[in-house]
Motif scaffolding. Structure first.
Motif, mmCIF file in Angstrom:
data_model
loop_
_atom_site.group_PDB
_atom_site.id
_atom_site.type_symbol
_atom_site.label_atom_id
_atom_site.label_comp_id
_atom_site.label_asym_id
_atom_site.label_seq_id
_atom_site.Cartn_x
_atom_site.Cartn_y
_atom_site.Cartn_z
ATOM 1 N N VAL A 65 -8.915 2.202 0.115
ATOM 2 C CA VAL A 65 -7.754 2.192 0.984
ATOM 3 C C VAL A 65 -7.786 0.866 1.723
ATOM 4 O O VAL A 65 -8.692 0.609 2.517
ATOM 5 C CB VAL A 65 -7.752 3.367 1.968
ATOM 6 N N THR A 66 -6.825 0.019 1.390
ATOM 7 C CA THR A 66 -6.746 -1.299 2.014
ATOM 8 C C THR A 66 -5.456 -1.369 2.821
ATOM 9 O O THR A 66 -4.725 -0.367 2.920
ATOM 10 C CB THR A 66 -6.719 -2.402 0.934
ATOM 11 N N GLU A 67 -5.167 -2.548 3.334
ATOM 12 C CA GLU A 67 -3.905 -2.703 4.070
ATOM 13 C C GLU A 67 -2.700 -2.474 3.166
ATOM 14 O O GLU A 67 -1.602 -2.201 3.640
ATOM 15 C CB GLU A 67 -3.843 -4.105 4.684
ATOM 16 N N LYS A 68 -2.917 -2.597 1.875
ATOM 17 C CA LYS A 68 -1.809 -2.347 0.942
ATOM 18 C C LYS A 68 -1.682 -0.877 0.588
ATOM 19 O O LYS A 68 -0.745 -0.487 -0.106
ATOM 20 C CB LYS A 68 -2.020 -3.140 -0.345
ATOM 21 N N GLY A 69 -2.639 -0.091 0.991
ATOM 22 C CA GLY A 69 -2.575 1.331 0.670
ATOM 23 C C GLY A 69 -3.715 1.735 -0.248
ATOM 24 O O GLY A 69 -4.775 1.120 -0.244
ATOM 25 N N CYS A 95 -2.567 3.758 8.287
ATOM 26 C CA CYS A 95 -2.567 5.115 8.820
ATOM 27 C C CYS A 95 -3.131 6.068 7.773
ATOM 28 O O CYS A 95 -3.212 7.267 8.008
ATOM 29 C CB CYS A 95 -1.183 5.542 9.307
ATOM 30 N N ALA A 96 -3.516 5.520 6.648
ATOM 31 C CA ALA A 96 -4.085 6.376 5.603
ATOM 32 C C ALA A 96 -5.566 6.618 5.881
ATOM 33 O O ALA A 96 -6.436 6.094 5.202
ATOM 34 C CB ALA A 96 -3.879 5.743 4.238
ATOM 35 N N THR A 97 -5.816 7.399 6.897
ATOM 36 C CA THR A 97 -7.207 7.675 7.259
ATOM 37 C C THR A 97 -7.665 9.000 6.670
ATOM 38 O O THR A 97 -8.644 9.578 7.110
ATOM 39 C CB THR A 97 -7.363 7.711 8.790
ATOM 40 N N GLY A 135 3.261 12.716 6.013
ATOM 41 C CA GLY A 135 4.254 12.832 4.951
ATOM 42 C C GLY A 135 4.066 11.833 3.830
ATOM 43 O O GLY A 135 5.018 11.454 3.166
ATOM 44 N N LYS A 136 2.838 11.412 3.631
ATOM 45 C CA LYS A 136 2.528 10.469 2.546
ATOM 46 C C LYS A 136 3.342 9.189 2.648
ATOM 47 O O LYS A 136 3.835 8.686 1.636
ATOM 48 C CB LYS A 136 2.734 11.138 1.183
ATOM 49 N N MET A 137 3.495 8.736 3.870
ATOM 50 C CA MET A 137 4.162 7.453 4.088
ATOM 51 C C MET A 137 3.426 6.373 3.290
ATOM 52 O O MET A 137 4.033 5.527 2.669
ATOM 53 C CB MET A 137 4.085 7.141 5.578
ATOM 54 N N VAL A 138 2.114 6.442 3.361
ATOM 55 C CA VAL A 138 1.292 5.591 2.495
ATOM 56 C C VAL A 138 0.816 6.509 1.376
ATOM 57 O O VAL A 138 0.310 7.602 1.643
ATOM 58 C CB VAL A 138 0.074 5.020 3.261
#
Ligand SMILES: [Cu+2]
Length: 145
Positions: A65-69, A95-97, A135-138
């Protein structure tokens, strides 16, 4: 017979202690795995330190999980083939924690820089979208064929 139990109980205790010690020893000195890969059903004498072995090793997939997702994405999976994801979040700027995959009851936190294993077996074909808790934004995609 009280006489025997007096002798046997300490013996059992010693045996157990020895087993525990040797089990700890095994995990520390990483000796080459001499065991043949057996399709372990319910092995009655399984080593206590190890979780139940699975029939066949799952395919291991490393995800970051990087800044790109989530990377890489998409990834092609096979229906019925067990996979073990090893996810490592390498940034706090996301926010993909966690990884959320409702269809497989997965909602697993991803601490920074700590590989986290998530195992599942895709049971239907098609596109499978996983992502963050908002909501799986990422998000990322598995293509199951
Ligand atoms: Cu999010």
């Amino acid at each position: 017979m009280p006489f025997f139990s007096k002798i046997i109980k300490p013996l059992l205790a010693l045996t157990l202690a020895a087993a525990v010690l040797s089990a700890q020893g095994c995990t520390k000195d990483s000796k080459p795995d001499a065991k043949p890969a057996e399709p372990a059903a319910t092995a009655p004498t399984a080593a206590p330190a190890q979780p139940a072995a699975k029939p066949g090793e799952p395919r291991t997939i490393a995800l970051s999980v990087t800044e790109k997702g989530y990377e890489p994405s998409p990834i092609t999976l096979k229906q019925g083939e067990p996979v073990k994801l090893v996810l490592t979040r390498t940034t706090d700027k996301t926010c993909a924690t966690e990884i959320v995959l409702e269809d497989y009851n997965i909602n697993t936190p991803l601490p920074l820089n700590q590989p986290v294993e998530v195992a599942f077996t895709p049971n239907k074909t098609g596109q499978l979208v996983y992502g963050c808790a908002m909501g799986k934004m990422v998000n990322g995609v598995f293509m199951v064929e």
